[in-house]
Design a protein around this motif. Structure first.
Motif, mmCIF file in Angstrom:
data_model
loop_
_atom_site.group_PDB
_atom_site.id
_atom_site.type_symbol
_atom_site.label_atom_id
_atom_site.label_comp_id
_atom_site.label_asym_id
_atom_site.label_seq_id
_atom_site.Cartn_x
_atom_site.Cartn_y
_atom_site.Cartn_z
ATOM 1 N N UNK A 257 39.665 -26.526 31.167
ATOM 2 C CA UNK A 257 39.545 -26.264 29.719
ATOM 3 C C UNK A 257 40.190 -27.406 28.944
ATOM 4 N N UNK A 258 39.499 -27.817 27.881
ATOM 5 C CA UNK A 258 40.003 -28.845 26.971
ATOM 6 C C UNK A 258 40.237 -28.190 25.613
ATOM 7 N N UNK A 259 41.416 -28.363 25.055
ATOM 8 C CA UNK A 259 41.743 -27.797 23.743
ATOM 9 C C UNK A 259 41.998 -28.924 22.747
ATOM 10 N N UNK A 260 42.104 -28.552 21.476
ATOM 11 C CA UNK A 260 42.465 -29.460 20.381
ATOM 12 C C UNK A 260 41.347 -30.449 20.018
ATOM 13 N N UNK A 261 40.110 -30.088 20.349
ATOM 14 C CA UNK A 261 38.994 -30.935 19.906
ATOM 15 C C UNK A 261 38.557 -30.504 18.507
ATOM 16 N N UNK A 262 37.814 -31.384 17.829
ATOM 17 C CA UNK A 262 37.353 -31.099 16.473
ATOM 18 C C UNK A 262 35.833 -31.171 16.433
ATOM 19 N N UNK A 263 35.201 -30.083 15.987
ATOM 20 C CA UNK A 263 33.743 -30.019 15.913
ATOM 21 C C UNK A 263 33.311 -30.442 14.510
ATOM 22 N N UNK A 264 32.597 -31.558 14.433
ATOM 23 C CA UNK A 264 32.204 -32.120 13.142
ATOM 24 C C UNK A 264 30.706 -32.019 12.870
ATOM 25 N N UNK A 265 29.897 -31.910 13.913
ATOM 26 C CA UNK A 265 28.446 -31.904 13.753
ATOM 27 C C UNK A 265 27.912 -30.556 13.298
ATOM 28 N N UNK A 266 26.649 -30.509 12.894
ATOM 29 C CA UNK A 266 26.045 -29.270 12.423
ATOM 30 C C UNK A 266 25.617 -28.366 13.577
ATOM 31 N N UNK A 267 25.490 -27.092 13.290
ATOM 32 C CA UNK A 267 25.009 -26.130 14.276
ATOM 33 C C UNK A 267 23.615 -26.531 14.772
ATOM 34 N N UNK A 268 23.428 -26.438 16.086
ATOM 35 C CA UNK A 268 22.141 -26.766 16.683
ATOM 36 C C UNK A 268 22.055 -28.158 17.254
ATOM 37 N N UNK A 269 22.990 -29.053 16.897
ATOM 38 C CA UNK A 269 22.987 -30.402 17.452
ATOM 39 C C UNK A 269 23.364 -30.355 18.932
ATOM 40 N N UNK A 270 22.714 -31.221 19.744
ATOM 41 C CA UNK A 270 22.943 -31.246 21.183
ATOM 42 C C UNK A 270 23.505 -32.597 21.613
ATOM 43 N N UNK A 271 24.342 -32.570 22.661
ATOM 44 C CA UNK A 271 24.977 -33.783 23.174
ATOM 45 C C UNK A 271 25.069 -33.694 24.692
ATOM 46 N N UNK A 272 25.212 -34.841 25.332
ATOM 47 C CA UNK A 272 25.301 -34.847 26.786
ATOM 48 C C UNK A 272 26.694 -35.246 27.250
ATOM 49 N N UNK A 273 27.076 -34.675 28.392
ATOM 50 C CA UNK A 273 28.323 -35.006 29.072
ATOM 51 C C UNK A 273 27.940 -35.434 30.477
ATOM 52 N N UNK A 274 28.501 -36.522 30.964
ATOM 53 C CA UNK A 274 28.140 -37.009 32.285
ATOM 54 C C UNK A 274 29.320 -36.942 33.250
ATOM 55 N N UNK A 275 28.980 -36.809 34.532
ATOM 56 C CA UNK A 275 29.953 -36.693 35.617
ATOM 57 C C UNK A 275 29.700 -37.797 36.632
ATOM 58 N N UNK A 276 30.761 -38.433 37.113
ATOM 59 C CA UNK A 276 30.662 -39.404 38.202
ATOM 60 C C UNK A 276 31.955 -39.331 38.997
ATOM 61 N N UNK A 277 31.868 -39.506 40.325
ATOM 62 C CA UNK A 277 33.101 -39.451 41.118
ATOM 63 C C UNK A 277 33.196 -40.618 42.086
ATOM 64 N N UNK A 278 34.349 -40.701 42.738
ATOM 65 C CA UNK A 278 34.646 -41.830 43.625
ATOM 66 C C UNK A 278 33.814 -41.804 44.897
ATOM 67 N N UNK A 279 33.072 -40.726 45.130
ATOM 68 C CA UNK A 279 32.183 -40.650 46.284
ATOM 69 C C UNK A 279 30.744 -40.966 45.913
#
Length: 290
Positions: A257-279
């Motif tokens: 869980x990540x806390x203390x973020x600030x949501x600035x965009x409008x409802x319905x906007x979509x964004x991507x999060x990417x994952x990469x590891x040392x393997x």
């Protein structure tokens, strides 16, 4: 004689007036636009706002990790710049699928289309769903010039929607939760099986941060909680990256869980999060503001 001259002049003026009212394409007159009246056009390449569809673009599948796909163009055919108010997805297919699968990537609100120039209309994945070939209706909600406004014309393009595929297909079952418009927390989870002992997983939130939708600039290590998992996590607000350092033989889902973020965009906007590891594993997810 004088009376005949006046009648003749009146006839000439009437003819000229008729020509002015005939005006440019889409049936709207120069006289009307000089008065600053808002006008609405159809999808016509020769109208004030020239609109052309790319037609059938199914030769290129649109996947979750694809770049934006061009489906049409907008051309400024008048002598004043246009400012884009909004361009959106009006519908996808016959109504049997969620219209939120796709989002318009460009043009963006506030973009300028200068006199005689063309702007690409592109779409991108906004949800992890594959629905194959569908008819996509794009609506130009509005563009405005100093004396001319154009609102609500639509055009169609056929798109092969493969948004459930790509590097977001679930290699490590990575998931990022949606965030509420008034919320301050978000969770991510992934399968650590295969991540070597003391391996590192990096989760990148730069897309929502750089897009201005969600700010992670105030998040510190103290705002990051490993809810399930043996390892430790830290956060770099400058790069908007979360790093998870694993322990040996982790098999159960890691949830952070990540806390203390600030949501600035409008409802319905979509964004991507990417994952990469040392393997060498890669994955990702798309979340939205709800």
């Amino acid at each position: 004689m004088r009376l005949q001259s006046i009648k003749h002049a009146g006839a000439v003026l009437a003819i000229v007036g008729a020509l002015v009212v005939a005006g440019p394409s889409a049936g709207f007159s120069v006289l009307e636009t000089d008065r600053g009246v808002g006008v609405q056009t159809v999808a016509d390449p020769d109208a004030y706002l020239g609109i052309e569809s790319e037609g059938d673009v199914t030769g290129t599948a649109l996947k979750a990790d694809s770049g934006p796909l061009r489906v049409g163009t907008l051309t400024n055919n008048v002598n004043e710049p246009f400012t884009v108010q909004d361009v959106t997805i009006a519908s996808i297919g016959d109504g049997s699928v969620d219209d939120g699968i796709l989002a318009v990537a460009s043009p963006n609100t506030g973009d300028t289309i200068d006199v005689g120039t063309t702007a690409n209309v592109t779409v991108e994945c906004a949800a992890k769903q594959t629905v194959n070939e569908r008819d996509v209706v794009v609506r130009v909600d509005g563009v405005e010039g100093s004396t001319i406004s154009v609102a609500d014309p639509t055009f169609n393009a056929t798109v092969d929607i493969q948004c459930g595929q790509g590097k977001f297909s679930g290699q490590v079952s990575f998931a990022a939760s949606n965030v509420s418009s008034d919320g301050t927390t978000q969770t991510v989870s992934f399968d650590p099986t295969g991540l070597s002992s003391k391996g590192e997983a990096t989760i990148d939130f730069s897309d929502p941060q750089d897009s201005g939708g969600v700010s992670y600039s105030s998040v510190t290590d103290a705002d990051v909680t490993v809810q399930s998992g043996k390892g430790t996590a830290s956060f770099d607000p400058n790069t908007a990256q979360l790093t998870y350092s694993s322990k040996s033989n982790e098999k159960n889902t890691v949830t952070i869980e990540i806390a203390n973020l600030e949501v600035d965009g409008p409802t319905g906007e979509s964004y991507q999060v990417t994952y990469a590891d040392s393997d060498g594993r890669e994955d990702g997810d798309i979340f939205e503001i709800t």
